[in-house]
Design an enzyme around this catalytic site. Sequence first.
Site, PDB file in Angstrom:
ATOM      1  N   ASP A  12     -18.402 -60.733  33.176  1.00 53.18           N
ATOM      2  CA  ASP A  12     -17.427 -60.443  32.769  1.00 53.18           C
ATOM      3  C   ASP A  12     -16.706 -61.425  32.852  1.00 53.18           C
ATOM      4  O   ASP A  12     -16.186 -61.620  33.903  1.00 53.18           O
ATOM      5  CB  ASP A  12     -16.773 -59.520  31.572  1.00 53.18           C
ATOM      6  CG  ASP A  12     -17.521 -58.052  31.549  1.00 53.18           C
ATOM      7  OD1 ASP A  12     -18.428 -58.861  30.743  1.00 53.18           O
ATOM      8  OD2 ASP A  12     -17.232 -57.241  30.977  1.00 53.18           O
ATOM      9  N   GLY A  48     -21.558 -55.768  30.786  1.00 55.51           N
ATOM     10  CA  GLY A  48     -22.863 -55.186  30.592  1.00 55.51           C
ATOM     11  C   GLY A  48     -22.967 -53.999  30.126  1.00 55.51           C
ATOM     12  O   GLY A  48     -22.498 -53.713  30.863  1.00 55.51           O
ATOM     13  N   THR A 223     -17.690 -44.436  17.086  1.00 59.00           N
ATOM     14  CA  THR A 223     -15.827 -44.459  17.645  1.00 59.00           C
ATOM     15  C   THR A 223     -15.053 -44.694  16.483  1.00 59.00           C
ATOM     16  O   THR A 223     -15.055 -46.166  15.972  1.00 59.00           O
ATOM     17  CB  THR A 223     -16.335 -44.783  18.825  1.00 59.00           C
ATOM     18  OG1 THR A 223     -17.092 -46.453  18.828  1.00 59.00           O
ATOM     19  CG2 THR A 223     -16.713 -44.625  20.049  1.00 59.00           C
ATOM     20  N   GLY A 225     -11.120 -45.838  17.641  1.00 60.50           N
ATOM     21  CA  GLY A 225     -10.477 -46.199  18.098  1.00 60.50           C
ATOM     22  C   GLY A 225      -9.173 -45.568  18.388  1.00 60.50           C
ATOM     23  O   GLY A 225      -9.679 -44.398  19.776  1.00 60.50           O
ATOM     24  N   ASP A 257     -17.712 -48.326  25.955  1.00 61.68           N
ATOM     25  CA  ASP A 257     -18.777 -48.083  26.635  1.00 61.68           C
ATOM     26  C   ASP A 257     -19.124 -46.860  28.126  1.00 61.68           C
ATOM     27  O   ASP A 257     -19.376 -46.421  27.991  1.00 61.68           O
ATOM     28  CB  ASP A 257     -19.568 -48.963  27.701  1.00 61.68           C
ATOM     29  CG  ASP A 257     -20.058 -50.075  27.331  1.00 61.68           C
ATOM     30  OD1 ASP A 257     -20.770 -49.970  26.592  1.00 61.68           O
ATOM     31  OD2 ASP A 257     -19.389 -51.543  27.696  1.00 61.68           O
TER      32      ASP A 257
END
Length: 322
Positions: A12, A48, A223, A225, A257
């Site tokens: 990332d 990832g 989900t 937030g 994740d």
Amino acid sequence: MRIAVTGSIATDHLMTFPGRIADQLLADRLDHVSLSFLVDTLEIRDGGVAANIAYGLACLGHRPLLVGAVGVDFHPYGQRLAERGVDVSAVHISTTRHTARFLCTTDPDGNQIASFYPGAMTEASAIDLAGVVRDHGGVDLVHIGADDPSAMLGHTRACRAHGLRFIADPSQQLARLDGEEIRELVDGADHLFTNEYEHGLLLAKTGWTRADVLKRVGTWVTTLGEKGSRIERADDPTLDIPAVPEATVADPTGVGDAFRAGYLASLTMGQNAVACARAGSALAALALSSVGTQTYTASPSRLRDLLTAAYNADVPAVTDQP
């Protein structure tokens, strides 16, 4: 319970833009966008979706089997995961491509613009999931996350053919997949994970109604937030689970994740959906307070303390470890 986590493994590149991304988008010029953001910071981190989830599970005392494709540059990254407790022995290493790259710019409101270069991930379709499972003594649950689309479809077919319980989590790849592919990935899943936007996108692209989806999956987890998460099951009332209150916000990348890792850790211990979602929210709060997707620290005892403080309820175990 042993979990195989399939999906992307990436590096990332995380940047922060001090202004508001939305302010740079002109409503009457969206057909010709040409923007460059002068960012304040750059963080290069391991990432990832599969690796992030595996990292979270390992933090909570599990030993997940990571399944994905990487480049020859993966060794230091893989060593860090292995030291944490992730089994990286099933990772496919390309001889010609670099590990995937994720480049993301985030503004103070948490809005993001990102690009993803797949690199070695394009070889993930060469992985024989059934063979991997056999060679590693079997698994009880397979999480199928965002990956090369052909790999996602191949893993799903292998799970059906061999009677493996699987979780559908197409996430970012919903934009790439067509309706027929999405229907194949979802049908028969033990769990389906989406965020709120993906919830609507999945319905639009498949042509299914909410009821159609719930006929085909055991549990649909969405989900939301800062609003927490939603649990939907056929013939059961919808459950809305609040997020951990007053969580410190440093970087939203990878928070979803972490939620999945916390949820799966609780699921492997036979906990109900509410307990699983709360564990997911607690681990997500820890991830949210750190820059990077694998920089937060967690343990079963720390998670228990956070759950007790946030929900003022008895906290089921998320692992056999203390």
